[in-house]
Design an enzyme around this catalytic site. Structure first.
Site, PDB file in Angstrom:
ATOM      1  N   TYR A 234       0.835  -1.206   0.000  1.00 39.00           N
ATOM      2  CA  TYR A 234       0.000   0.000   0.000  1.00 39.00           C
ATOM      3  C   TYR A 234       0.866   1.250   0.000  1.00 39.00           C
ATOM      4  O   TYR A 234       0.670   2.166  -0.814  1.00 39.00           O
ATOM      5  CB  TYR A 234      -0.924  -0.020   1.218  1.00 39.00           C
ATOM      6  CG  TYR A 234      -1.581   1.308   1.527  1.00 39.00           C
ATOM      7  CD1 TYR A 234      -2.466   1.892   0.626  1.00 39.00           C
ATOM      8  CD2 TYR A 234      -1.320   1.971   2.725  1.00 39.00           C
ATOM      9  CE1 TYR A 234      -3.072   3.111   0.910  1.00 39.00           C
ATOM     10  CE2 TYR A 234      -1.923   3.183   3.018  1.00 39.00           C
ATOM     11  CZ  TYR A 234      -2.796   3.750   2.110  1.00 39.00           C
ATOM     12  OH  TYR A 234      -3.389   4.956   2.392  1.00 39.00           O
TER      13      TYR A 234
ATOM     14  N   LYS B 223       1.178   3.819  -3.317  1.00 38.66           N
ATOM     15  CA  LYS B 223       0.740   5.205  -3.144  1.00 38.66           C
ATOM     16  C   LYS B 223       1.883   6.165  -3.474  1.00 38.66           C
ATOM     17  O   LYS B 223       1.663   7.227  -4.077  1.00 38.66           O
ATOM     18  CB  LYS B 223       0.241   5.439  -1.722  1.00 38.66           C
ATOM     19  CG  LYS B 223      -1.099   4.804  -1.408  1.00 38.66           C
ATOM     20  CD  LYS B 223      -2.240   5.429  -2.208  1.00 38.66           C
ATOM     21  CE  LYS B 223      -2.593   6.816  -1.720  1.00 38.66           C
ATOM     22  NZ  LYS B 223      -3.775   7.374  -2.441  1.00 38.66           N
TER      23      LYS B 223
END
Length: 571
Positions: free
Chosen positions: A312, A316
């Site tokens: 994650y 990002k």
């Protein structure tokens, strides 16, 4: 071979009668034609990450089929021809509305002069805009549905009736619903500001899914932004944890393409295109039944190799890199919140939708299922309420959207340097709350909890939690002559599942439970000082004003009980 499809699902973004609603939750989902064990994306389609954003067709259908292998699917994997796009038009201008003072940033004036396109779950942001700036021009909303009636039914069920918007419902009374239903208009490219808050936030997601949602999709949206003739700002919602596991104070600095979080002259630069091709090759060469688990393992390994703690965080960061590299002359603002939890004050304290980061820990502790955890009690947990994040977003886009300068600016919405709270503090606040207002078990008895136990290794925590579950379930008792072997076997299986779930949670959260960094928020504090007195009162963003003990006792945990536990038990 599986086909790659994009599905746009609307979030529950209600609006008020004074403004046009809109704000889509753009969910990117891939479907397999051969069942759950097949690949998530075909390698051919995965190598096309920079396809142009879908165009708006004349019949108000969101056309997203750049190749014959791409199609829009409904939840049953059937083709859907129509994605009905709707928004709510603003009412005629009210001439006697007092204008804001010329001092400050001019937030209200900015909001009332713009059209907005929002992706992702941003209900708190939308509610705030509609409440304080009822003359906002338009906020566009995408509704995924198979036909017009289904779109309207979903709009009524998921948007108009959301409790978060009760202040607006009370303000406009009986005319609230009819006004919105009478003001649906097609989406257009006449937007001034794009707010991208869509993301895949699963910490242990498959690498391909995380890449598509967090890196490729923002790049596609930026391509669309460049076609908007009136665009004055592209705002991207990221996370402070893109900074990775570096200790110390982490600054509000934009990513350059190829940056990693490893300080090493021997470490090669992060090549986003190489990562996409790597995933494509895995999908193409591995047996289909091995792909899902392998993509999770590779995502975690690649993230750690480049200095991030999970897929994650890394994807990002990739999304930020691609936006910065491809923005051209588009003005860009990146807002990085830390751990977003329930609202502090507006529109009322404690509103939250679903479990956030800390909530599984708090509720499991309150239910007596998590008497200990793998965590350093002195770790500073950076928390920020959702309504303060919305205020930072609004102030930042007013400041930079007015200037419309082709630059990139980064803001941390974070508390760890200005108002730190430790994990020990959080568990103590939770303990005190549940001592006064205990949860109850299935028999209606109050659940009593003790002080949280802290563990520094996964082995010690695993041993402890397995023993605790066995004792509480009665599994540790001696087998009597009248015991039922089948019942005991079922009990053993249930206890094993409970222990495995908590151990998995501990492993997933371990990087955050021992996090050594804090997030600088100089840009956000400087922005706060530029607000006029009136703007500061309407858009508070000073995290120093929060008493964390009061927040957890009177806002957050009561909000969890009302909006999460209550809804889960009634569903």
């Amino acid at each position: 071979m599986s086909s790659f499809s994009l599905a746009f699902a609307s979030a529950t973004f209600p609006c008020n009668s004074s403004a046009m609603v809109a704000s889509p939750h753009t969910t990117i989902r891939a479907h397999s034609n051969q069942g759950a064990n097949n690949t998530f994306l075909s390698s051919k389609e995965f190598r096309k990450p920079f396809l142009q954003l879908p165009r708006f067709s004349q019949n108000n259908v969101w056309d997203i089929a750049p190749s014959q292998n791409m199609a829009i699917k409904d939840k049953n994997n059937r083709n859907c021809r129509d994605i009905h796009v709707a928004a709510i038009a603003a009412p005629p201008a009210i001439t006697d509305v007092a204008r804001e003072s010329q001092d400050g940033i001019g937030i209200i004036d900015f909001l009332e002069r713009r059209n907005f396109l929002v992706t992702g779950v941003a209900k708190v942001l939308i509610e705030k805009i509609l409440r304080v700036a009822p003359n906002v021009r338009k906020i566009f909303l995408l509704i995924k549905a198979k036909d017009e009636q289904a779109a309207m039914d979903r709009f009524k069920g998921e948007i108009i009736g959301c409790e978060l918007f009760k202040c607006l419902q009370q303000k406009y009374g009986e005319g609230y619903t009819n006004f919105m239903l009478n003001k649906l208009v097609p989406i257009t490219q006449e937007v001034d500001v794009i707010i991208n808050s869509a993301a895949n936030t699963t910490l242990d997601e498959r690498y391909d899914a995380a890449l598509v949602a967090n890196a490729i999709a923002p790049s596609r949206l930026l391509s669309f932004a460049k076609k908007c003739r009136k665009l004055s700002l592209f705002l991207h919602l990221s996370t402070t944890f893109v900074n990775g596991e570096r200790p110390g104070i982490l600054m509000e600095k934009a990513f350059q393409m190829g940056e990693s979080r490893i300080d090493s002259s021997t470490q090669s630069k992060l090549d986003v295109h190489h990562e996409i091709n790597l995933v494509s090759d895995l999908i193409e060469t591995l047996p289909p039944n091995e792909v899902p688990q392998k993509l999770k393992e590779v995502g975690l390994a690649r993230a750690r190799m480049y200095g991030w703690q999970n897929v994650y965080q890394m994807t990002k960061a990739m999304g930020e890199m691609m936006i910065n590299a491809g923005r051209g002359r588009v003005p860009v603002v990146i807002v990085r919140p830390s751990v977003i939890e329930s609202t502090f004050r507006e529109p009322f304290p404690g509103w939250i939708q679903g479990y956030r980061v800390l909530d599984p820990l708090i509720l499991s502790y309150g239910k007596g299922r998590l008497p200990g955890f793998l965590v350093n009690p002195d770790t500073v947990m950076d928390v920020v309420p959702a309504d303060l994040v919305a205020n930072v977003i609004i102030a930042a886009m007013a400041k930079h959207g007015t200037a419309a300068s082709p630059s990139i600016n980064v803001y941390h919405a974070a508390s760890s340097t200005v108002n730190p709270m430790t994990m020990c503090d959080m568990f103590n606040y939770s303990r005190d709350y549940f001592a006064e207002s205990p949860l109850t078990n299935n028999q209606g008895d109050e659940i009593q909890i003790a002080d949280m136990e802290y563990f520094s290794s996964i082995d010690s925590f695993s041993s402890y939690i397995q023993k605790d579950i066995a004792e509480k379930s009665g599994l540790s008792k001696e087998i009597g002559p009248n015991s039922n072997p089948k019942q005991r076997c079922r009990l053993e299986a249930r206890c094993k599942r409970m222990a495995e779930n908590l151990i998995h949670l501990a492993k997933l959260y371990e990087p955050y439970m021992f996090y050594r960094a804090r997030f600088d928020s100089w840009n956000a504090r400087k922005l706060m000082k530029q607000l006029s007195t009136e703007e500061g009162n309407k858009f508070p963003m000073d995290l120093r004003s929060i008493n964390w003990e009061d927040y957890f006792a009177n806002a957050h945990i009561p909000g969890l009980k009302r909006h999460v536990i209550k809804k889960a038990s009634s569903s």
